[in-house]
Design a protein around this motif. Structure first.
Motif: not given
Length: 165
Positions: A122-149
């Motif tokens: 479609f000759q578009i950018n291949g990244g995320d267009y929906s904001p609903w990937a954000g919660p996945l990344y946020a949850l992974s980041f929170a888990a990483l911080v918790a793992l370090i803690a």
């Protein structure tokens, strides 16, 4: 079953459910939500058909296989937790936190092929267009911080001064 085992079992159940839910949402996002956000006015079928016609889509199997790794490891961790009575709660928690933290690279890898296929078709950018990937990344980041803690807490606990000093 004693209180320690019940706590570990409850944690393993919650961790397994969370990993499976993460993978399921990631699959829905990669295969349905993000393509619809990237190509408003198209149906998912039309998007996939156009990508197939352009030789840029081989189906969802790669997404499913990639995203199944986390749930399979979570189920394996659950089985180990049920069988091993000597596991500490921090070791059980660490396994599930690591799986959630690794969900972000898994999501990225699962979405890469379809994102590139959409970009080429479609000759578009291949990244995320929906904001609903954000919660996945946020949850992974929170888990990483918790793992370090958790790791820091375990290390600090082991370094307690000897009695009488």
């Amino acid at each position: 079953m004693d209180a320690h085992q019940r706590r570990n079992l409850a944690l393993a159940v919650a961790g397994t459910v969370l990993v499976v839910a993460y993978a399921a949402w990631a699959a829905v996002h990669v295969l349905i939500v993000n393509p619809l956000a990237a190509m408003p006015g198209y149906t998912v079928g039309e998007i996939h058909d156009a990508m197939t016609a352009a030789g840029q889509w081989s189906g969802p199997l790669r997404v499913y296989i990639t995203l199944a790794i986390g749930p399979l490891l979570a189920i394996a961790a659950f089985i180990v937790t049920v069988r091993r009575r000597d596991l500490s709660i921090t070791s059980v928690a660490s396994v599930y936190l690591a799986l959630i933290a690794l969900g972000a690279p898994g999501y990225f890898w699962a979405s890469f092929d379809i994102g590139m296929g959409m970009a080429d078709t479609f000759q578009i950018n291949g990244g995320d267009y929906s904001p609903w990937a954000g919660p996945l990344y946020a949850l992974s980041f929170a888990a990483l911080v918790a793992l370090i803690a958790v790791g820091a807490w375990v290390l600090l606990r082991r370094r307690t001064p000897a009695a009488g000093r």
